[in-house]
Write an enzyme that holds these catalytic residues in place. Sequence first.
Site, PDB file in Angstrom:
ATOM      1  N   ARG A 188       0.813  -1.227   0.000  1.00  0.00           N
ATOM      2  CA  ARG A 188       0.000   0.000   0.000  1.00  0.00           C
ATOM      3  C   ARG A 188       0.841   1.269   0.000  1.00  0.00           C
ATOM      4  NH1 ARG A 188      -3.109  -2.887   3.816  1.00  0.00           N
ATOM      5  NH2 ARG A 188      -4.870  -3.882   2.791  1.00  0.00           N
TER       6      ARG A 188
ATOM      7  N   LYS B  66       4.001  11.807 -10.852  1.00  0.00           N
ATOM      8  CA  LYS B  66       3.132  10.984 -11.712  1.00  0.00           C
ATOM      9  C   LYS B  66       3.829   9.668 -11.997  1.00  0.00           C
ATOM     10  CE  LYS B  66       0.406  14.265 -14.426  1.00  0.00           C
ATOM     11  NZ  LYS B  66       0.076  14.666 -15.808  1.00  0.00           N
TER      12      LYS B  66
ATOM     13  N   GLU C  30      11.409  18.285 -23.929  1.00  0.00           N
ATOM     14  CA  GLU C  30      10.650  18.693 -22.733  1.00  0.00           C
ATOM     15  C   GLU C  30      11.224  19.999 -22.161  1.00  0.00           C
ATOM     16  OE1 GLU C  30       7.840  17.307 -21.765  1.00  0.00           O
ATOM     17  OE2 GLU C  30       7.874  15.143 -22.146  1.00  0.00           O
TER      18      GLU C  30
ATOM     19  N   LYS D  88       9.299  23.162 -13.627  1.00  0.00           N
ATOM     20  CA  LYS D  88       8.329  22.084 -13.407  1.00  0.00           C
ATOM     21  C   LYS D  88       7.922  22.021 -11.936  1.00  0.00           C
ATOM     22  CE  LYS D  88       6.694  17.545 -14.150  1.00  0.00           C
ATOM     23  NZ  LYS D  88       6.730  16.272 -14.818  1.00  0.00           N
TER      24      LYS D  88
ATOM     25  N   GLU E 251      -3.131  18.015 -10.658  1.00  0.00           N
ATOM     26  CA  GLU E 251      -3.579  18.486 -11.970  1.00  0.00           C
ATOM     27  C   GLU E 251      -5.058  18.853 -12.008  1.00  0.00           C
ATOM     28  OE1 GLU E 251      -1.579  16.620 -15.289  1.00  0.00           O
ATOM     29  OE2 GLU E 251      -3.360  16.928 -16.515  1.00  0.00           O
TER      30      GLU E 251
ATOM     31  N   ARG F 236      -1.418  22.948 -13.561  1.00  0.00           N
ATOM     32  CA  ARG F 236      -0.474  21.904 -13.973  1.00  0.00           C
ATOM     33  C   ARG F 236      -0.719  21.477 -15.421  1.00  0.00           C
ATOM     34  NH1 ARG F 236       1.788  16.641 -10.601  1.00  0.00           N
ATOM     35  NH2 ARG F 236       3.068  15.869 -12.299  1.00  0.00           N
TER      36      ARG F 236
ATOM     37  N   ASN G  33       1.063  20.020 -20.209  1.00  0.00           N
ATOM     38  CA  ASN G  33       0.617  19.114 -21.263  1.00  0.00           C
ATOM     39  C   ASN G  33       0.724  19.716 -22.659  1.00  0.00           C
ATOM     40  OD1 ASN G  33      -0.034  17.019 -19.528  1.00  0.00           O
ATOM     41  ND2 ASN G  33      -2.040  17.881 -19.081  1.00  0.00           N
TER      42      ASN G  33
ATOM     43  N   HIS H 299       1.380  17.526 -25.622  1.00  0.00           N
ATOM     44  CA  HIS H 299       1.173  16.123 -25.240  1.00  0.00           C
ATOM     45  C   HIS H 299      -0.121  15.508 -25.771  1.00  0.00           C
ATOM     46  CE1 HIS H 299       4.641  16.788 -22.782  1.00  0.00           C
ATOM     47  NE2 HIS H 299       4.601  15.571 -22.284  1.00  0.00           N
TER      48      HIS H 299
ATOM     49  N   HIS I  34       0.576  12.275 -27.632  1.00  0.00           N
ATOM     50  CA  HIS I  34       0.075  10.941 -27.276  1.00  0.00           C
ATOM     51  C   HIS I  34      -0.608  10.279 -28.465  1.00  0.00           C
ATOM     52  CE1 HIS I  34       0.055  11.648 -22.632  1.00  0.00           C
ATOM     53  NE2 HIS I  34       1.241  11.339 -23.115  1.00  0.00           N
TER      54      HIS I  34
ATOM     55  N   HIS J  11       9.084   9.121 -26.799  1.00  0.00           N
ATOM     56  CA  HIS J  11       8.134  10.032 -26.159  1.00  0.00           C
ATOM     57  C   HIS J  11       8.521  11.503 -26.419  1.00  0.00           C
ATOM     58  CE1 HIS J  11       5.330  11.662 -23.240  1.00  0.00           C
ATOM     59  NE2 HIS J  11       6.333  12.356 -22.739  1.00  0.00           N
TER      60      HIS J  11
HETATM   61  N1  LIG Z   1       5.876  10.859 -15.011  1.00  0.00           N
HETATM   62  C1  LIG Z   1       5.966  11.916 -15.783  1.00  0.00           C
HETATM   63  O1  LIG Z   1       5.626  13.020 -15.383  1.00  0.00           O
HETATM   64  C2  LIG Z   1       6.508  11.763 -17.183  1.00  0.00           C
HETATM   65  C3  LIG Z   1       6.845  12.897 -17.933  1.00  0.00           C
HETATM   66  C4  LIG Z   1       7.415  12.724 -19.189  1.00  0.00           C
HETATM   67  C5  LIG Z   1       7.627  11.451 -19.687  1.00  0.00           C
HETATM   68  N2  LIG Z   1       7.285  10.353 -18.939  1.00  0.00           N
HETATM   69  C6  LIG Z   1       7.519   8.999 -19.439  1.00  0.00           C
HETATM   70  O2  LIG Z   1       8.910   8.797 -19.589  1.00  0.00           O
HETATM   71  C7  LIG Z   1       9.112   7.748 -20.533  1.00  0.00           C
HETATM   72  C8  LIG Z   1      10.270   8.097 -21.444  1.00  0.00           C
HETATM   73  O3  LIG Z   1      11.431   8.244 -20.683  1.00  0.00           O
HETATM   74  P1  LIG Z   1      12.888   8.222 -21.338  1.00  0.00           P
HETATM   75  O4  LIG Z   1      12.863   9.010 -22.571  1.00  0.00           O
HETATM   76  O5  LIG Z   1      13.847   8.566 -20.281  1.00  0.00           O
HETATM   77  O6  LIG Z   1      13.014   6.713 -21.835  1.00  0.00           O
HETATM   78  P2  LIG Z   1      13.725   5.415 -21.224  1.00  0.00           P
HETATM   79  O7  LIG Z   1      13.553   5.343 -19.763  1.00  0.00           O
HETATM   80  O8  LIG Z   1      13.233   4.270 -22.034  1.00  0.00           O
HETATM   81  O9  LIG Z   1      15.267   5.660 -21.543  1.00  0.00           O
HETATM   82  C9  LIG Z   1      15.712   5.681 -22.865  1.00  0.00           C
HETATM   83  C10 LIG Z   1      16.765   4.611 -23.147  1.00  0.00           C
HETATM   84  O10 LIG Z   1      18.019   5.041 -22.627  1.00  0.00           O
HETATM   85  C11 LIG Z   1      18.590   4.046 -21.798  1.00  0.00           C
HETATM   86  N3  LIG Z   1      19.369   4.775 -20.798  1.00  0.00           N
HETATM   87  C12 LIG Z   1      18.884   5.401 -19.687  1.00  0.00           C
HETATM   88  N4  LIG Z   1      19.866   6.079 -19.086  1.00  0.00           N
HETATM   89  C13 LIG Z   1      20.991   5.885 -19.813  1.00  0.00           C
HETATM   90  C14 LIG Z   1      22.331   6.357 -19.705  1.00  0.00           C
HETATM   91  N5  LIG Z   1      22.680   7.213 -18.754  1.00  0.00           N
HETATM   92  N6  LIG Z   1      23.229   5.932 -20.628  1.00  0.00           N
HETATM   93  C15 LIG Z   1      22.857   5.107 -21.632  1.00  0.00           C
HETATM   94  N7  LIG Z   1      21.607   4.649 -21.808  1.00  0.00           N
HETATM   95  C16 LIG Z   1      20.685   5.038 -20.901  1.00  0.00           C
HETATM   96  C17 LIG Z   1      17.421   3.258 -21.297  1.00  0.00           C
HETATM   97  O11 LIG Z   1      17.791   1.959 -20.926  1.00  0.00           O
HETATM   98  C18 LIG Z   1      16.492   3.266 -22.500  1.00  0.00           C
HETATM   99  O12 LIG Z   1      16.871   2.259 -23.391  1.00  0.00           O
HETATM  100  C19 LIG Z   1       7.807   7.555 -21.244  1.00  0.00           C
HETATM  101  O13 LIG Z   1       7.204   6.361 -20.825  1.00  0.00           O
HETATM  102  C20 LIG Z   1       6.973   8.735 -20.794  1.00  0.00           C
HETATM  103  O14 LIG Z   1       5.586   8.451 -20.753  1.00  0.00           O
HETATM  104  C21 LIG Z   1       6.734  10.504 -17.705  1.00  0.00           C
END
Ligand SMILES: NC(=O)c1ccc[n+]([C@@H]2O[C@H](COP(=O)([O-])OP(=O)(O)OC[C@H]3O[C@@H](n4cnc5c(N)ncnc54)[C@H](O)[C@@H]3O)[C@@H](O)[C@H]2O)c1
Length: 358
Positions: free
Chosen positions: A112, A134, A176, A218, A228, A232, A236, A239, A243, A255
């Site tokens: 939980r 999030k 971003e 942010k 949100e 907030r 978006n 986005h 999406h 993304h």
């Molecule tokens: N929670 C939120 O507010 C929020 C906001 C924006 C995006 N997101 C989410 O984030 C995700 C995308 O995140 P991302 O772009 O970081 O993708 P990711 O986590 O898949 O990372 C990208 C790639 O880089 C690799 N990697 C990570 N760090 C590394 C490093 N230092 N050196 C070499 N390789 C490395 C990972 O293994 C992966 O293959 C999406 O699912 C999106 O929906 C969430």
Amino acid sequence: VAGAGYEVVVGPSLLDRLDALLAPHSATGYAIVTDSTVERHFAAPVLAQLQRLAPAFVAAFPAGEWNKSRDTWAGVTDQLIQHGLDRAGLIVALGGGVVGDLAGFVAATYLRGVRCAQVPTTLLAMVDSSIGGKTGVDTAAGKNLVGAFHQPVAVLADVDTLRSLPAVHVAAGAAEAIKHGVIADPEYLDRLLSAAPAIRQRDPAALFEAVRRSVEIKAAVVTEDEKERGRRAILNFGHTVGHALETAFGYELLHGEAVALGMLAEARLGAAVGVTAPSVAERVAVALETFGLPMEPPGALDLERALPAMQHDKKVRAGAVRFALPKALGEMARDAEGAWTLAVPSAAVRQVLSEWSR
Ligand SMILES: NC(=O)c1ccc[n+]([C@@H]2O[C@H](COP(=O)([O-])OP(=O)(O)OC[C@H]3O[C@@H](n4cnc5c(N)ncnc54)[C@H](O)[C@@H]3O)[C@@H](O)[C@H]2O)c1
């Protein structure tokens, strides 16, 4: 960085002193949740340090957006159960946005809810996804459809980890950061564009500056409106279309790339309905080009797939598609009732996106 409601530390060499940084959050055990790629790069030293504080273990899953799923959530949760992590344990989310969202969701639901520290290793995770609480996973019907708000106890962003990050992911993270400039701080956008060559070469000082300012922007927005209900929503920008593009093109688009294209389309849409100054779309286009981001989708956009995907989006209220739109650089528009999103007729959306459907 102040203002997030929890500690956000940005700097070089943080992974070398993770034990000292996490010691104040004393825990009975540490679960380092990470993906297979990040595990290879960073898990061993992190594990060794945390083992000095309490029993620690690594729970890894295969890298890739397609693994941000309920199956992975269940698999990681099972590993925590097997290792006997208790309620005073701490989950360390070591990786990009996929790891952060997944590990955060595991933390929100395991026993939980247990505490979680975000240790982002991608530019996208540092400037954006590790802040704000999030968490969640994707389903076949769409992204982030299952999740929870779960604030971390600390965010520790070590810019040195970005040295090994592939160039496309540096660009995706920059998208971003560009968004933060467009929605809140045009001078920051100017600085980002001047620093683009240094950022693309992973210059630590330039990366530090970008992460610091993006986190400030942010954090300021999300602390004001954690769940949100109001402002907030400005985060978006880009986005809603983003999406829909992710749904239409699956994993062909990162993304950050989808958000980049989404900002371009939404700035044009805002201009088409008379909300957004035309100069915004021009500036966004320059920014995308400067960071080597895509200027159009990887193929013809199937509007019959993309438009319903926007209806599924959580930003849909009362059947109309709502968008967070800038009025001008650094200034977001509000509707007559003061909401930070505006209803746009779907005919206008179709018109703007039809440019990409051929
Ligand atoms: N929670 C939120 O507010 C929020 C906001 C924006 C995006 N997101 C989410 O984030 C995700 C995308 O995140 P991302 O772009 O970081 O993708 P990711 O986590 O898949 O990372 C990208 C790639 O880089 C690799 N990697 C990570 N760090 C590394 C490093 N230092 N050196 C070499 N390789 C490395 C990972 O293994 C992966 O293959 C999406 O699912 C999106 O929906 C969430």
